[in-house]
Motif scaffolding. Structure first.
Motif, mmCIF file in Angstrom:
data_model
loop_
_atom_site.group_PDB
_atom_site.id
_atom_site.type_symbol
_atom_site.label_atom_id
_atom_site.label_comp_id
_atom_site.label_asym_id
_atom_site.label_seq_id
_atom_site.Cartn_x
_atom_site.Cartn_y
_atom_site.Cartn_z
ATOM 1 N N ASP A 160 27.980 -8.789 -11.583
ATOM 2 C CA ASP A 160 27.745 -7.400 -11.989
ATOM 3 C C ASP A 160 27.540 -6.497 -10.779
ATOM 4 O O ASP A 160 27.023 -6.922 -9.745
ATOM 5 C CB ASP A 160 26.519 -7.310 -12.896
ATOM 6 N N LEU A 161 27.936 -5.222 -10.956
ATOM 7 C CA LEU A 161 27.782 -4.197 -9.922
ATOM 8 C C LEU A 161 26.682 -3.232 -10.355
ATOM 9 O O LEU A 161 26.629 -2.829 -11.525
ATOM 10 C CB LEU A 161 29.094 -3.434 -9.722
ATOM 11 N N TYR A 162 25.839 -2.846 -9.400
ATOM 12 C CA TYR A 162 24.715 -1.970 -9.707
ATOM 13 C C TYR A 162 24.728 -0.743 -8.789
ATOM 14 O O TYR A 162 25.038 -0.859 -7.602
ATOM 15 C CB TYR A 162 23.381 -2.695 -9.533
ATOM 16 N N LEU A 163 24.367 0.416 -9.380
ATOM 17 C CA LEU A 163 24.124 1.638 -8.619
ATOM 18 C C LEU A 163 22.671 2.035 -8.840
ATOM 19 O O LEU A 163 22.211 2.115 -9.986
ATOM 20 C CB LEU A 163 25.045 2.770 -9.069
ATOM 21 N N ILE A 164 21.956 2.261 -7.751
ATOM 22 C CA ILE A 164 20.532 2.615 -7.831
ATOM 23 C C ILE A 164 20.311 3.960 -7.150
ATOM 24 O O ILE A 164 20.713 4.161 -5.999
ATOM 25 C CB ILE A 164 19.640 1.539 -7.154
ATOM 26 N N ASP A 165 19.692 4.881 -7.865
ATOM 27 C CA ASP A 165 19.325 6.189 -7.299
ATOM 28 C C ASP A 165 18.108 5.992 -6.403
ATOM 29 O O ASP A 165 17.027 5.658 -6.891
ATOM 30 C CB ASP A 165 19.013 7.171 -8.437
ATOM 31 N N GLN A 166 18.278 6.182 -5.089
ATOM 32 C CA GLN A 166 17.189 5.868 -4.164
ATOM 33 C C GLN A 166 15.970 6.745 -4.380
ATOM 34 O O GLN A 166 14.825 6.293 -4.237
ATOM 35 C CB GLN A 166 17.670 5.965 -2.713
ATOM 36 N N HIS A 167 16.175 7.998 -4.745
ATOM 37 C CA HIS A 167 15.031 8.882 -4.986
ATOM 38 C C HIS A 167 14.286 8.453 -6.245
ATOM 39 O O HIS A 167 13.049 8.322 -6.247
ATOM 40 C CB HIS A 167 15.498 10.334 -5.134
ATOM 41 N N ALA A 168 15.007 8.217 -7.336
ATOM 42 C CA ALA A 168 14.367 7.803 -8.584
ATOM 43 C C ALA A 168 13.661 6.465 -8.412
ATOM 44 O O ALA A 168 12.583 6.238 -8.981
ATOM 45 C CB ALA A 168 15.406 7.728 -9.697
ATOM 46 N N HIS A 224 0.839 -1.215 0.000
ATOM 47 C CA HIS A 224 0.000 0.000 0.000
ATOM 48 C C HIS A 224 0.861 1.247 0.000
ATOM 49 O O HIS A 224 0.544 2.237 -0.645
ATOM 50 C CB HIS A 224 -0.913 0.001 1.224
ATOM 51 N N GLU A 225 1.952 1.220 0.686
ATOM 52 C CA GLU A 225 2.765 2.435 0.838
ATOM 53 C C GLU A 225 4.162 2.088 1.272
ATOM 54 O O GLU A 225 4.366 1.187 2.072
ATOM 55 C CB GLU A 225 2.106 3.341 1.897
ATOM 56 N N TYR A 226 5.120 2.753 0.719
ATOM 57 C CA TYR A 226 6.491 2.653 1.219
ATOM 58 C C TYR A 226 6.977 4.062 1.442
ATOM 59 O O TYR A 226 7.080 4.858 0.522
ATOM 60 C CB TYR A 226 7.404 1.954 0.197
ATOM 61 N N ARG A 227 7.221 4.411 2.678
ATOM 62 C CA ARG A 227 7.574 5.790 2.982
ATOM 63 C C ARG A 227 8.555 5.852 4.135
ATOM 64 O O ARG A 227 8.164 5.974 5.280
ATOM 65 C CB ARG A 227 6.322 6.602 3.328
ATOM 66 N N PRO A 228 9.848 5.736 3.870
ATOM 67 C CA PRO A 228 10.831 5.915 4.940
ATOM 68 C C PRO A 228 10.710 7.305 5.546
ATOM 69 O O PRO A 228 10.159 8.227 4.941
ATOM 70 C CB PRO A 228 12.175 5.748 4.217
ATOM 71 N N ALA A 282 8.538 11.094 -2.416
ATOM 72 C CA ALA A 282 9.558 10.047 -2.448
ATOM 73 C C ALA A 282 10.728 10.369 -1.526
ATOM 74 O O ALA A 282 10.924 11.515 -1.106
ATOM 75 C CB ALA A 282 10.062 9.857 -3.876
ATOM 76 N N VAL A 283 11.497 9.314 -1.222
ATOM 77 C CA VAL A 283 12.752 9.475 -0.476
ATOM 78 C C VAL A 283 13.639 10.454 -1.238
ATOM 79 O O VAL A 283 13.714 10.417 -2.466
ATOM 80 C CB VAL A 283 13.460 8.111 -0.339
ATOM 81 N N LYS A 284 14.326 11.306 -0.527
ATOM 82 C CA LYS A 284 15.187 12.297 -1.167
ATOM 83 C C LYS A 284 16.653 11.900 -1.064
ATOM 84 O O LYS A 284 17.041 11.095 -0.209
ATOM 85 C CB LYS A 284 14.988 13.669 -0.510
#
Length: 622
Positions: free
Chosen positions: A455-463, A384-388, A572-574
């Protein structure tokens, strides 16, 4: 063979010419006020009814006219401003063509009352469709009053193109306020249907004029600009990058006391703010440009709002450098930056122990801080929601001692502990590959580092969180779910935006907004989209208005997409929010359950992958 070319009679020619000068009531108001300014007025009162379509009056305390001059001013090209063609290259007055009053008279009922200093009586001249129907002596103060009624009564083709009363009033308000900004030494008053809607003091202080027109809150958010060389001087005010509008309504350029529109000027303003704006929009700018009249051409259009510069690059550089200097010379970054409210109430043990709750129910959610009532039904699963938690971008959150009995140290982690106890932890897989996607950590509180296989991954937490929120909003009903405000919020909007709110209320309703008018430029907001922070109401409405102004025929689906993308971003998370490993795992799990985890709703990449071969190239191992 008879001639097919004939000369139009004067009355027909005047009506045709009037169409260029008097496009709508606001055009007539502008011309009459500019004449008052040229007459040396220090106080100008304007009164309108029905958006100026049935009645307009402009009264000034200028020098006035003699009866002889009053009769000459209604003759086309009768003017006191110039005598020869050479005078056009040294014009210091606002009017000079001698077309304004004859054009207004040709398409309305006009009454001119005027008196010069020393005259015993005032002179009143009455005209109908440009023809004199009466003249008499009367009593009046020194100055001139022009009363216009039944505009376009004899040109129905022009009259049918008039907009609603609200629209025409808004146009008049825009013209008058910009003239007030151009001449802070003159007191302006606008009376609309018996109510005073605009009043400036005329004390010569430009900042006071800004406060009178846009409000004290806006005046506190602007900085002075100043630039001067031998050829050009620029002065005025610009706003913080956070002070944005959906249109150019807050951008005013004045050249030698004349309000003008010029693409070079607007481009210089936009480029000066390049990369400083936190979102799309137009920043505040009030610029007075003083330049030699010989190097400009104002004889481009009868309305005299267009202008040409002999050296556009010189003007561009002057404006650009004046704004850049103003924005960068602030002593402290917070003088320019948007203030951030970090206050929040504490969580109570009752809230922590409440059964069957979702993260949005905790006190640290934006809804809890704002005191709003959720109308969206709660669900027990995290989908339903994910909101740190939202908190300072540099200082990690530390729980209050009263709630340190919470195992993970914050409400979100406590919820996850309870959820994980009730269901097994899922393994995150990628594209059906059985390799485990393993989070390794976070760089700069922004980029999640993870690996899968080699493989190595980088994820933009805000995006990533944007994509999660966007997909969930898209799966909801056609009209976005809204939340009723316990206490109504009041938002100030400009005239053009108010037209949109009145005419396209159904569009805003589909996007989750419920409102009513609380004044000529004030909205009473009663409900907003679910999860939209109350502090973002004004900004979100401006964003929708900007989209509608850019493309009035915007497809409903496109508008919905852009609105959802905006709401997804705001909640969203910033970058800078500190997430623990449990929150990171949950974020990645939700991300890979979305349809397109690789790109955010705005088109930016969410994930960057480095294969072993690509890493080897970076280290020059191949």
């Amino acid at each position: 063979m008879s001639s097919v070319i004939h000369v139009l009679d004067e009355k027909t020619a005047n009506k045709i010419a009037a169409g260029e000068v008097v496009e709508r009531p606001a055009s007539a108001i502008k011309e009459m006020i500019e004449n008052a300014l040229d007459a040396g007025a220090t106080a100008i009162e304007t009164e309108i009814a029905d958006g100026g379509q049935t009645y307009m009056r402009v009264s000034d305390n200028g020098c006035g006219m003699s009866p002889e001059d009053a009769k000459k001013c209604i003759i086309r090209h009768g003017t006191s401003k110039i005598s020869t063609i050479e005078d056009i290259f040294a014009i210091s007055s606002l009017g000079f063509r001698g077309e304004a009053v004859p054009s207004i008279a040709a398409v309305s009922n006009l009454v001119i009352t005027t008196r010069m200093e020393g005259d015993e009586f005032a002179y009143r001249l009455t005209l109908t469709g440009g023809d004199i129907t009466g003249e008499e002596q009367t009593g009046a103060a020194v100055g001139t009053t022009m009363e216009v009624s039944d505009l376009f009564f004899n040109t129905p083709a022009r009259k049918k193109f008039m907009k609603s009363e609200r629209t025409e009033t808004s146009k008049i308000n825009d013209i008058l306020t910009k003239l007030a900004l151009a001449r802070p030494d003159v007191a302006f008053t606008l009376i609309n249907n018996g109510r005073t809607s605009v009043h400036t003091g005329g004390n010569g202080n430009a900042l006071d004029a800004v406060a009178a027109v846009y409000g004290a809150a806006v005046a506190k958010e602007v900085f002075p600009v100043s630039y001067s060389n031998d050829e050009i001087t620029v002065e005025g005010f610009v706003g913080k990058p956070s002070l944005l509008k959906s249109t150019r309504a807050w951008q005013t350029c004045i050249v030698n006391n004349r309000i003008i529109h010029n693409a070079v000027v607007f481009k210089a303003v936009e480029n000066a703010y390049h990369a400083m704006l936190p979102k799309a929009g137009y920043p505040f700018a009030l610029l007075h440009i003083h330049i030699d009249p010989a190097v400009i051409d104002i004889n481009v259009h009868p309305a005299k709002t267009e202008i040409k510069f002999s050296d556009e690059q010189q003007v561009y550089r002057a404006i650009y450098h004046s704004i850049i200097t103003s924005l960068t010379e602030r002593e402290k970054p917070e003088q320019v930056a948007t203030p951030i409210d970090l206050t929040s109430r504490q969580i109570t043990k009752a809230e922590l122990n409440a059964p069957a709750v979702t993260p949005s129910a905790f006190a640290f959610s934006e809804a809890g801080r704002a005191g709003v009532k959720e109308t969206v039904p709660a669900r027990n699963d995290l989908s339903h929601e994910y909101r740190p938690l939202q908190h300072d971008t540099r200082t990690p959150y530390r729980p209050d001692p009263a709630v340190r009995d919470c195992a993970a140290g914050n409400a979100f982690s406590a919820f996850m502990e309870e959820r994980d106890a009730a269901r097994p932890v899922q393994t995150i897989t990628f594209d059906g590959d059985e390799d485990v996607f393993i989070p390794l950590g976070v760089v700069a509180d922004c980029f999640i580092v993870a690996k899968k296989g080699q493989d190595l991954y980088l994820i933009d937490q805000h995006a990533a969180h944007e994509r999660i929120r966007y997909d969930k909003l898209c799966k909801r009903t056609e009209a976005l779910p809204s939340q009723q405000l316990l206490t109504a919020e009041f938002v100030e909007v400009d005239g053009r935006d108010m037209e949109l709110f009145a005419e396209r209320a159904h569009v805003f309703a589909d996007l989750g907004y419920t409102y009513s008018e609380a004044g000529p430029t004030t909205l009473r907001i009663e409900a907003i989209p679910a999860d939209l922070p109350v502090g973002d109401i004004s900004e979100s409405l401006q964003e929708i208005c900007r989209i509608l102004h850019e493309s009035p025929m915007t497809d409903k689906a496109v508008l919905r997409h852009r609105s959802l993308a905006y709401l997804s971003c705001r909640g969203a998370v910033k970058a800078g929010d500190v997430l623990n490993m449990r929150e990171i795992r949950e974020l990645l799990e939700e991300l890979f359950h979305t349809e397109t985890p690789y790109v955010c709703p705005h088109g930016r990449p969410v994930i960057v992958r480095f294969t072993p071969d690509e890493l080897a190239k970076l280290f020059k191992r191949t």
